[in-house]
Design a protein around this motif. Structure first.
Motif, PDB file in Angstrom:
ATOM      1  N   ALA A  51       0.836  -1.203   0.000  1.00 26.59           N
ATOM      2  CA  ALA A  51       0.000   0.000   0.000  1.00 26.59           C
ATOM      3  C   ALA A  51       0.873   1.256   0.000  1.00 26.59           C
ATOM      4  O   ALA A  51       0.755   2.101  -0.883  1.00 26.59           O
ATOM      5  N   GLU A  54       6.310   0.635   2.500  1.00 26.08           N
ATOM      6  CA  GLU A  54       7.240   0.707   3.630  1.00 26.08           C
ATOM      7  C   GLU A  54       7.679  -0.695   4.015  1.00 26.08           C
ATOM      8  O   GLU A  54       6.867  -1.617   4.030  1.00 26.08           O
ATOM      9  N   PRO A  55       8.962  -0.879   4.349  1.00 22.14           N
ATOM     10  CA  PRO A  55       9.401  -2.218   4.751  1.00 22.14           C
ATOM     11  C   PRO A  55       8.927  -2.574   6.163  1.00 22.14           C
ATOM     12  O   PRO A  55       8.823  -1.695   7.024  1.00 22.14           O
ATOM     13  N   PHE A  56       8.648  -3.850   6.377  1.00 18.42           N
ATOM     14  CA  PHE A  56       8.337  -4.345   7.722  1.00 18.42           C
ATOM     15  C   PHE A  56       8.644  -5.839   7.757  1.00 18.42           C
ATOM     16  O   PHE A  56       8.836  -6.466   6.715  1.00 18.42           O
ATOM     17  N   TYR A  57       8.690  -6.392   8.967  1.00 11.10           N
ATOM     18  CA  TYR A  57       8.951  -7.829   9.114  1.00 11.10           C
ATOM     19  C   TYR A  57       7.629  -8.570   9.281  1.00 11.10           C
ATOM     20  O   TYR A  57       6.888  -8.316  10.223  1.00 11.10           O
ATOM     21  N   LEU A  58       7.389  -9.506   8.369  1.00 10.67           N
ATOM     22  CA  LEU A  58       6.158 -10.296   8.462  1.00 10.67           C
ATOM     23  C   LEU A  58       6.274 -11.357   9.546  1.00 10.67           C
ATOM     24  O   LEU A  58       5.301 -11.687  10.209  1.00 10.67           O
ATOM     25  N   GLU A  60       9.128 -14.783  11.159  1.00 10.44           N
ATOM     26  CA  GLU A  60      10.376 -15.546  11.026  1.00 10.44           C
ATOM     27  C   GLU A  60      10.120 -16.881  10.325  1.00 10.44           C
ATOM     28  O   GLU A  60       8.971 -17.278  10.139  1.00 10.44           O
ATOM     29  N   PHE A  61      11.205 -17.533   9.973  1.00 15.34           N
ATOM     30  CA  PHE A  61      11.111 -18.874   9.391  1.00 15.34           C
ATOM     31  C   PHE A  61      12.364 -19.653   9.780  1.00 15.34           C
ATOM     32  O   PHE A  61      13.431 -19.053   9.958  1.00 15.34           O
TER      33      PHE A  61
ATOM     34  N   GLY B  55       4.241 -16.653  14.885  1.00 18.87           N
ATOM     35  CA  GLY B  55       5.189 -15.722  14.277  1.00 18.87           C
ATOM     36  C   GLY B  55       6.348 -16.394  13.572  1.00 18.87           C
ATOM     37  O   GLY B  55       7.299 -15.726  13.167  1.00 18.87           O
ATOM     38  N   VAL B  56       6.287 -17.724  13.435  1.00 23.21           N
ATOM     39  CA  VAL B  56       7.374 -18.413  12.740  1.00 23.21           C
ATOM     40  C   VAL B  56       6.770 -19.446  11.786  1.00 23.21           C
ATOM     41  O   VAL B  56       5.929 -20.254  12.190  1.00 23.21           O
ATOM     42  N   GLU B 187      15.104   1.258   7.987  1.00 18.55           N
ATOM     43  CA  GLU B 187      15.146  -0.124   8.472  1.00 18.55           C
ATOM     44  C   GLU B 187      13.891  -0.387   9.299  1.00 18.55           C
ATOM     45  O   GLU B 187      13.530   0.414  10.161  1.00 18.55           O
ATOM     46  N   PRO B 188      13.217  -1.514   9.070  1.00 24.31           N
ATOM     47  CA  PRO B 188      11.998  -1.764   9.836  1.00 24.31           C
ATOM     48  C   PRO B 188      12.280  -2.069  11.302  1.00 24.31           C
ATOM     49  O   PRO B 188      13.369  -2.524  11.647  1.00 24.31           O
ATOM     50  N   ASP B 190      12.138  -4.096  14.635  1.00 24.40           N
ATOM     51  CA  ASP B 190      12.137  -5.536  14.918  1.00 24.40           C
ATOM     52  C   ASP B 190      11.486  -5.784  16.275  1.00 24.40           C
ATOM     53  O   ASP B 190      12.120  -5.621  17.320  1.00 24.40           O
ATOM     54  N   THR B 192      10.823  -8.461  17.686  1.00 20.00           N
ATOM     55  CA  THR B 192      11.359  -9.601  18.439  1.00 20.00           C
ATOM     56  C   THR B 192      12.605  -9.204  19.229  1.00 20.00           C
ATOM     57  O   THR B 192      13.092  -9.964  20.051  1.00 20.00           O
ATOM     58  N   ARG B 202       5.419   2.900  11.952  1.00 26.81           N
ATOM     59  CA  ARG B 202       4.370   2.050  11.358  1.00 26.81           C
ATOM     60  C   ARG B 202       4.860   0.614  11.184  1.00 26.81           C
ATOM     61  O   ARG B 202       4.077  -0.324  11.302  1.00 26.81           O
ATOM     62  N   SER B 203       6.154   0.428  10.890  1.00 24.73           N
ATOM     63  CA  SER B 203       6.658  -0.939  10.692  1.00 24.73           C
ATOM     64  C   SER B 203       6.499  -1.774  11.965  1.00 24.73           C
ATOM     65  O   SER B 203       6.313  -2.995  11.893  1.00 24.73           O
ATOM     66  N   LEU B 206       2.804  -2.820  11.967  1.00 27.84           N
ATOM     67  CA  LEU B 206       2.520  -3.884  10.997  1.00 27.84           C
ATOM     68  C   LEU B 206       3.045  -5.230  11.506  1.00 27.84           C
ATOM     69  O   LEU B 206       2.350  -6.248  11.424  1.00 27.84           O
ATOM     70  N   ALA B 207       4.261  -5.235  12.036  1.00 26.65           N
ATOM     71  CA  ALA B 207       4.841  -6.503  12.518  1.00 26.65           C
ATOM     72  C   ALA B 207       4.056  -7.034  13.712  1.00 26.65           C
ATOM     73  O   ALA B 207       3.839  -8.246  13.835  1.00 26.65           O
ATOM     74  N   ALA B 210       0.816  -8.438  12.448  1.00 27.20           N
ATOM     75  CA  ALA B 210       0.988  -9.648  11.629  1.00 27.20           C
ATOM     76  C   ALA B 210       1.027 -10.904  12.486  1.00 27.20           C
ATOM     77  O   ALA B 210       0.639 -11.976  12.038  1.00 27.20           O
ATOM     78  N   TYR B 287      -3.114  -1.547   5.058  1.00 25.21           N
ATOM     79  CA  TYR B 287      -2.461  -2.764   4.594  1.00 25.21           C
ATOM     80  C   TYR B 287      -2.482  -3.837   5.682  1.00 25.21           C
ATOM     81  O   TYR B 287      -2.213  -3.554   6.843  1.00 25.21           O
ATOM     82  N   ALA B 289      -1.340  -8.124   6.321  1.00 29.85           N
ATOM     83  CA  ALA B 289      -0.715  -9.343   5.801  1.00 29.85           C
ATOM     84  C   ALA B 289      -0.380 -10.256   6.958  1.00 29.85           C
ATOM     85  O   ALA B 289      -0.058  -9.787   8.061  1.00 29.85           O
ATOM     86  N   CYS B 290      -0.487 -11.536   6.720  1.00 29.96           N
ATOM     87  CA  CYS B 290      -0.114 -12.491   7.768  1.00 29.96           C
ATOM     88  C   CYS B 290       0.249 -13.819   7.128  1.00 29.96           C
ATOM     89  O   CYS B 290      -0.127 -14.100   5.992  1.00 29.96           O
ATOM     90  N   TYR B 291       0.979 -14.633   7.875  1.00 30.50           N
ATOM     91  CA  TYR B 291       1.251 -16.004   7.443  1.00 30.50           C
ATOM     92  C   TYR B 291      -0.058 -16.783   7.401  1.00 30.50           C
ATOM     93  O   TYR B 291      -0.968 -16.540   8.201  1.00 30.50           O
TER      94      TYR B 291
END
Lengths: 152, 370
Positions: A51, A54-58, A60-61, B55-56, B187-188, B190, B192, B202-203, B206-207, B210, B287, B289-291
């Motif tokens: 949208a 902007e970067p963000f963290y969805l 982990e994996f 979250g993983v 840089e977003p 973190d 965690t 905002r990042s 969003l995290a 999510a 916006y 989004a999610c796993y």
């Protein structure tokens, strides 16, 4: 043959046992040394939101990685590496070996290439299934137009 | 609040483990242990929820967590979150682009005709909510027949691997705000590694959303929809699919696919407003989004993203616009932990409450008696 950037994901489509047993066979006659100590842990998935960009963290994996150097019986040296979404370093090492064998065309590379082709075929089947999911549910709005209806 | 160390109860606590496992296995001879593949495939939406809230993206471990927690999503997400806390962080991906998603569903509520077309995929949106009694006694043969028949009857598809975004068209027409170049480079946050100390970027929001608990996100987004807010969203695009996860190959440096994650993504268009840097009004956006496949969560997140942007810009006018209110109350592990801690012994604090009540009552009695 598919590009190197697709080797790891294609081989991962196969049952693990197939990769591990082929690697075991090769390891019985070759020497393998780690270039970097194999690791298992987590990676962070970074997206840009579509949208506002902007970067963000969805989230982990799991991630396992290996980078090896292999020396064949005749002294040929080659390097291979693999990173996989799994916690299993053993599998990452086996895939790194496959990477080295394919990249340097080491003896037996045809066996790995066969596995690669089988993996590519599995991935193609999965892609076909997904496209059929889409095609079987594609909305045809013209049907509504034909009967003079209006979609809300 | 005060706590006191107590002894005893060890045997009872050890016993709970046995009883908990007994209830899981009480079908006895007639039962079959759940295997993780079955959980992943046949309870896929529940499974996706645990991955998302944990979250993983670890499908097999999420199945195991669900099995271990006997279906409690909060507990399963907690187990998955605990697992991840034991793992080292190795790397992060480069910025991934969701236009590369391998889609299984794609719809728009904004336009009838979107480039590439609308495809409903697997949804219950148009189903009657009536029990399918035939599933009560579904045989293995019938189960396999459904799978076989679907694949052979589904039409061949000559579709592209990825599809353009609905928002791209609106952006080309200048109807959307221009992306903030400075924010795109930042840089977003973190979540965690760093605690949420407000104000947060905002990042961080969003995290946090999510991996938030679906019901919590929905409840606060619903308050906005019902009137405690004014987002009035239109779903520009909702997509479900698989995003290839790319990392540089250690030797060649070339971006290499290490796997893929199933995810849900939603963009909502909200009421227009004057763009700070432009003379003409533009739509505002949210916006989500999610796993996993979780549309309620993605839509709720998109609405709250828009509400929070408004709150961050002009100050919150209702709870759903307040970053502190929203972000500190949507994490399932946090809220479940606080809630369930009330079950734990509070003998000393409650004794103190009793003492105070008795003292107060005594004072009242003394006062009444003059």
């Amino acid at each position: 043959m598919v590009e190197r950037s697709q080797w790891c994901s294609a081989l991962q489509a196969l049952p693990e046992e197939q990769i591990l047993s082929l690697a075991k066979e090769m390891l019985s006659v070759w020497q393998v040394r780690p270039k970097v100590i194999p690791q298992a842990g987590l990676g962070m998935l970074k997206l840009h939101d579509s949208a506002l960009c902007e970067p963000f963290y969805l989230g982990e994996f799991p991630l396992a990685s290996a980078w090896i150097e292999v020396e064949t019986a005749d002294g040929t040296l080659a390097e291979g590496a693999a990173q996989i979404m799994s916690a299993r370093t053993e599998l990452a090492e086996a895939l790194a070996l496959c990477d080295a064998v394919l990249a340097a065309r080491l003896p037996g590379w045809q066996q790995v290439a066969e596995l690669l082709a089988a993996g590519v075929a599995i991935r193609a089947r999965i892609a076909t299934e997904r496209k059929r999911i889409l095609s079987s549910t594609q909305v045809d709005f013209s049907l509504l137009d034909d009967v003079g209806g209006e979609d809300a | 609040m005060g706590y006191v160390a107590i002894k005893g109860g060890g045997r009872a606590i050890a016993g709970t483990k046995g009883v908990f496992d007994h209830l899981r296995t009480r079908q006895g001879e007639a039962g079959t242990p759940l295997d993780t593949d079955t959980i992943e495939q046949q309870l896929r939406l529940l499974h996706g929820r645990v991955i998302s809230e944990g979250g993983v993206y670890a499908p097999q471990l999420a199945s195991l967590a669900l099995k271990q927690a006997q279906g409690d999503t909060l507990e399963a997400a907690f187990i998955l979150r605990a697992y991840r806390s034991t793992q080292p962080r190795l790397t992060e991906t480069p910025l991934l682009d969701t236009t590369k998603m391998r889609l299984t569903r794609r719809i728009s509520a904004a336009f009838k005709d979107i480039p590439g077309g609308q495809m409903l995929g697997a949804t219950t949106d148009y189903h009657l909510r009536m029990l399918r009694m035939e599933l009560l006694k579904e045989s293995s043969e019938e189960f396999r027949r459904i799978s076989r028949d679907w694949f052979s009857s589904a039409p061949e598809a000559d579709l592209p691997d990825s599809f353009p975004k609905v928002l791209d068209g609106l952006r080309q027409q200048g109807l959307l705000p221009q992306p903030d170049a400075a924010a795109a480079e930042r840089e977003p946050f973190d979540i965690t590694r760093e605690p949420l100390i407000f104000p947060v970027p905002r990042s961080a929001a969003l995290a946090t959303m999510a991996r938030a608990e679906q019901g919590s996100l929905l409840a606060i987004a619903y308050s906005n929809m019902r009137g405690y807010g004014d987002v009035h969203p239109t779903v520009a695009e909702l997509r479900v699919g698989y995003l290839p996860v790319l990392l540089p190959h250690p030797i060649t440096g070339e971006l290499t696919e290490v796997g893929e994650v199933e995810m849900t993504e939603c963009e909502v268009i909200a009421m227009y407003e004057d763009d700070a840097d432009q003379s003409k009004a533009v739509f505002t956006l949210g916006y989500g989004a999610c796993y996993g496949h979780n549309e309620v969560k993605a839509i709720s997140m998109a609405i709250l993203d828009r509400a929070l942007q408004a709150g961050m810009k002009s100050g919150p006018r209702n709870p759903s616009e307040d970053p502190e209110f929203v972000l500190l109350h949507v994490d399932g592990i946090d809220s479940m932990g606080f809630c369930t801690h009330y079950k734990m012994p509070h003998y000393v604090t409650f004794q103190s409450d009793m003492d105070r009540l008795r003292t107060t009552r005594q004072k009242q009695t003394d006062k009444e008696q003059g």
